[in-house]
Motif scaffolding. Structure first.
Motif, PDB file in Angstrom:
ATOM      1  N   GLY A  21      -6.722  12.621 -17.034  1.00 11.74           N
ATOM      2  CA  GLY A  21      -6.089  11.295 -17.553  1.00 11.74           C
ATOM      3  C   GLY A  21      -5.739  10.217 -16.408  1.00 11.74           C
ATOM      4  N   THR A  22      -5.822   9.271 -16.683  1.00  9.17           N
ATOM      5  CA  THR A  22      -5.926   7.923 -15.906  1.00  9.17           C
ATOM      6  C   THR A  22      -4.484   7.494 -15.607  1.00  9.17           C
ATOM      7  N   PHE A  23      -3.366   7.658 -16.516  1.00  6.91           N
ATOM      8  CA  PHE A  23      -2.242   7.008 -16.388  1.00  6.91           C
ATOM      9  C   PHE A  23      -1.143   7.983 -16.676  1.00  6.91           C
ATOM     10  N   PHE A  24      -1.322   9.138 -16.608  1.00 11.70           N
ATOM     11  CA  PHE A  24      -0.490  10.435 -16.743  1.00 11.70           C
ATOM     12  C   PHE A  24      -0.679  11.765 -16.130  1.00 11.70           C
ATOM     13  N   GLY A  25       0.302  12.297 -15.668  1.00  7.11           N
ATOM     14  CA  GLY A  25       0.142  13.819 -15.196  1.00  7.11           C
ATOM     15  C   GLY A  25       0.287  14.668 -16.262  1.00  7.11           C
ATOM     16  N   VAL A  26       0.149  16.020 -16.036  1.00  9.47           N
ATOM     17  CA  VAL A  26       0.230  17.070 -16.929  1.00  9.47           C
ATOM     18  C   VAL A  26       0.906  18.445 -16.180  1.00  9.47           C
ATOM     19  N   VAL A  83      -5.246  31.578 -22.463  1.00  6.23           N
ATOM     20  CA  VAL A  83      -5.037  30.314 -23.272  1.00  6.23           C
ATOM     21  C   VAL A  83      -4.059  29.382 -22.101  1.00  6.23           C
ATOM     22  N   LEU A  84      -4.824  28.256 -22.047  1.00  8.20           N
ATOM     23  CA  LEU A  84      -4.149  27.391 -20.955  1.00  8.20           C
ATOM     24  C   LEU A  84      -3.858  26.330 -21.468  1.00  8.20           C
ATOM     25  N   ARG A  85      -2.432  25.938 -21.505  1.00  7.56           N
ATOM     26  CA  ARG A  85      -1.746  24.846 -22.068  1.00  7.56           C
ATOM     27  C   ARG A  85      -1.246  23.846 -21.093  1.00  7.56           C
ATOM     28  N   SER A  86      -1.460  22.799 -21.556  1.00  5.93           N
ATOM     29  CA  SER A  86      -1.148  21.479 -20.875  1.00  5.93           C
ATOM     30  C   SER A  86      -0.488  20.512 -21.705  1.00  5.93           C
ATOM     31  N   ARG A  87       0.572  19.947 -20.830  1.00  4.66           N
ATOM     32  CA  ARG A  87       1.317  18.981 -21.804  1.00  4.66           C
ATOM     33  C   ARG A  87       1.704  17.647 -20.910  1.00  4.66           C
ATOM     34  N   ALA A  88       1.299  16.388 -21.532  1.00  8.91           N
ATOM     35  CA  ALA A  88       1.376  15.493 -20.642  1.00  8.91           C
ATOM     36  C   ALA A  88       2.807  14.669 -21.268  1.00  8.91           C
ATOM     37  N   TYR A  89       3.308  13.902 -20.233  1.00  2.83           N
ATOM     38  CA  TYR A  89       4.517  13.197 -20.690  1.00  2.83           C
ATOM     39  C   TYR A  89       4.050  11.713 -20.336  1.00  2.83           C
ATOM     40  N   VAL A  90       3.620  11.167 -21.403  1.00  2.00           N
ATOM     41  CA  VAL A  90       3.202   9.683 -21.124  1.00  2.00           C
ATOM     42  C   VAL A  90       4.334   8.662 -21.175  1.00  2.00           C
ATOM     43  N   LEU A  91       5.174   8.758 -22.213  1.00  2.00           N
ATOM     44  CA  LEU A  91       6.259   7.975 -22.251  1.00  2.00           C
ATOM     45  C   LEU A  91       7.420   8.716 -22.307  1.00  2.00           C
ATOM     46  N   LYS A 149       9.659  11.749 -23.061  1.00  2.00           N
ATOM     47  CA  LYS A 149       9.615  12.664 -23.954  1.00  2.00           C
ATOM     48  C   LYS A 149       9.057  12.100 -25.349  1.00  2.00           C
ATOM     49  N   LEU A 150       8.793  10.895 -25.515  1.00  2.00           N
ATOM     50  CA  LEU A 150       8.868  10.221 -26.775  1.00  2.00           C
ATOM     51  C   LEU A 150       7.058  10.454 -27.010  1.00  2.00           C
ATOM     52  N   VAL A 151       6.127  10.293 -26.009  1.00  2.00           N
ATOM     53  CA  VAL A 151       4.773  10.302 -25.984  1.00  2.00           C
ATOM     54  C   VAL A 151       4.473  11.457 -25.359  1.00  2.00           C
ATOM     55  N   LYS A 152       4.271  12.798 -25.784  1.00  2.42           N
ATOM     56  CA  LYS A 152       3.871  13.808 -24.992  1.00  2.42           C
ATOM     57  C   LYS A 152       2.535  14.484 -25.734  1.00  2.42           C
ATOM     58  N   PRO A 153       1.384  14.131 -25.560  1.00  2.00           N
ATOM     59  CA  PRO A 153       0.243  14.820 -25.849  1.00  2.00           C
ATOM     60  C   PRO A 153       0.299  16.166 -25.402  1.00  2.00           C
ATOM     61  N   LYS A 154      -0.239  17.030 -26.394  1.00  2.00           N
ATOM     62  CA  LYS A 154      -0.334  18.671 -25.849  1.00  2.00           C
ATOM     63  C   LYS A 154      -2.093  18.952 -25.844  1.00  2.00           C
ATOM     64  N   PHE A 155      -2.333  19.721 -24.796  1.00  2.00           N
ATOM     65  CA  PHE A 155      -3.836  20.307 -24.911  1.00  2.00           C
ATOM     66  C   PHE A 155      -3.999  21.768 -24.517  1.00  2.00           C
ATOM     67  N   ASP A 156      -4.324  22.300 -25.601  1.00  3.64           N
ATOM     68  CA  ASP A 156      -4.413  23.851 -25.394  1.00  3.64           C
ATOM     69  C   ASP A 156      -5.835  24.026 -25.512  1.00  3.64           C
ATOM     70  N   GLU A 157      -6.230  25.052 -24.706  1.00  7.07           N
ATOM     71  CA  GLU A 157      -7.766  25.664 -24.623  1.00  7.07           C
ATOM     72  C   GLU A 157      -7.792  27.021 -24.326  1.00  7.07           C
ATOM     73  N   TYR A 211       2.463  21.479 -11.966  1.00  5.69           N
ATOM     74  CA  TYR A 211       1.935  19.958 -12.211  1.00  5.69           C
ATOM     75  C   TYR A 211       0.769  19.359 -11.591  1.00  5.69           C
ATOM     76  N   GLN A 212      -0.145  18.788 -12.311  1.00  8.48           N
ATOM     77  CA  GLN A 212      -1.216  18.173 -11.933  1.00  8.48           C
ATOM     78  C   GLN A 212      -1.322  16.306 -12.230  1.00  8.48           C
ATOM     79  N   SER A 213      -1.133  15.907 -10.987  1.00 13.82           N
ATOM     80  CA  SER A 213      -1.068  14.360 -11.115  1.00 13.82           C
ATOM     81  C   SER A 213      -2.276  13.707 -11.738  1.00 13.82           C
ATOM     82  N   ARG A 214      -2.284  12.620 -12.210  1.00 17.15           N
ATOM     83  CA  ARG A 214      -3.271  12.055 -12.753  1.00 17.15           C
ATOM     84  C   ARG A 214      -4.598  11.846 -11.944  1.00 17.15           C
TER      85      ARG A 214
END
Length: 322
Positions: free
Chosen positions: A203-208, A278-286, A288-296, A233-236
């Motif tokens: 991610g170029t503008f959000f951490g996870v 299963v590794l779950r990553s959640r980003a807080y872009v805006l 708690k309104l915009v928080k995409p989730k990445f599960d692998e 927590y992993q920064s951008r």
């Protein structure tokens, strides 16, 4: 001169013209209009001699003349003092309805009510657009905010984190006879191992924020070891290498462990194992309104070799990511 006799005096009086008696003079007082103000009047009296044809007119006639003249003068004065455009008040109407006809409001009161109605209508016309502006601003703000959030969500969705399982190292593995918690005799397995993988946030503008299910190491669909990942927590646009200890102590194998037993306790044959988590990553872009989730979901095939204890085995080509 000789004295006049009574007969002469009588004849003289009869021959001389008769004197008419002096007629009394009557004065009538009439109000006059003040020249300074049309509405305010002061009463001034002008004396007008009126001669009675009979010498001594009746008092009732004189008083009637005076009253009639006074009413006419005052009526004419009042009608003349009205301003242009004003409405005359009928005395009969005034007596019946208090100065105006029944059901008809005075012109001043009517003007006040009409003016108040106009002011209220103007206020409503002014206040209505303000409400519309506020409502339009709120609706427009939510529409723009939702559109902006959707753009951020769409832009962040392709930026999935990249995970690479690097290696596993077995420190200890042994199989020995024992019994489970119910007292059933069976082979028991114990092992210690360490799994390493690399995590990179693209991610170029959000951490996870990263969490994971337990890392399970199984043999014949029996989980013989497990390990927990501490969330981080992993920064951008950054990466790290994560190490997880995967251990199991005296896990019963029942009938599956017969081929693994040996005199030394260490299996002499290759042991096929499967690592899965299963590794779950959640980003807080805006917030708690915009928080995409990445599960692998990650699954790796591993073969244990007793000759390679305490040696890291590469798993770069042995794992699948879904």
């Amino acid at each position: 001169m000789h004295a006049k006799t009574d007969s002469e005096v009588t004849s003289l009086d009869a021959s001389s013209p008769a004197r008419s008696p002096r007629r009394p003079v009557y004065y009538v007082q009439s109000p006059s209009r003040d020249s300074h103000d049309g509405e305010k009047t002061t009463t001034s009296f002008h004396s007008t001699p009126v001669l009675s044809p009979m010498g001594s007119p009746p008092h009732s006639h004189a008083h009637s003349s005076v009253g009639h003249h006074s009413r006419e003068s005052s009526s004419s004065r009042f009608s003349g003092s009205l301003k242009p455009g004003s409405r005359k008040i009928n005395p009969n109407d005034a007596a019946r309805g208090g100065g105006h006809r029944k059901g008809q409001k005075p012109w001043k009161e009517y003007d006040v009510i009409e003016e108040e109605g106009l002011l209220e209508s103007e206020e409503r016309q002014k206040s209505l657009p303000r409400r519309c502006y506020v409502l339009a601003f709120i609706v427009g703000f939510f529409v723009l905010f939702s559109f902006f959030s959707l753009i951020l969500w769409g832009a962040s969705k392709p930026m999935k984190p990249k995970i690479t399982v690097q290696s596993i190292k077995f420190e200890h593995l042994s199989v020995q006879a024992g019994s489970d918690s119910t007292g059933v005799a069976t082979d028991m397995i114990s092992m210690n191992s360490t799994v390493k993988f690399k995590y990179r946030n693209t991610g170029t503008f959000f951490g996870v924020h990263v969490t994971s299910t337990p890392l399970d190491l199984s043999y014949s669909e029996i989980v013989i070891a497990s390990g927990d990942l501490k969330k981080f927590y992993q920064s951008r646009k950054s990466q790290r290498t994560v190490s997880v200890a995967v251990m199991g102590n005296k896990i019963p194998l029942y009938g599956s462990g017969s081929s693994l037993s040996s005199s030394t306790g260490v299996p002499t044959v290759p042991v096929p194992l499967t690592l899965s988590f299963v590794l779950r990553s959640r980003a807080y872009v805006l917030g708690k309104l915009v928080k995409p989730k990445f599960d692998e979901r990650i699954e790796c095939s591993i073969t244990f070799d007793s000759k390679k204890l305490n040696v890291a085995r590469s798993l770069k080509n042995n794992c699948t990511y879904a």
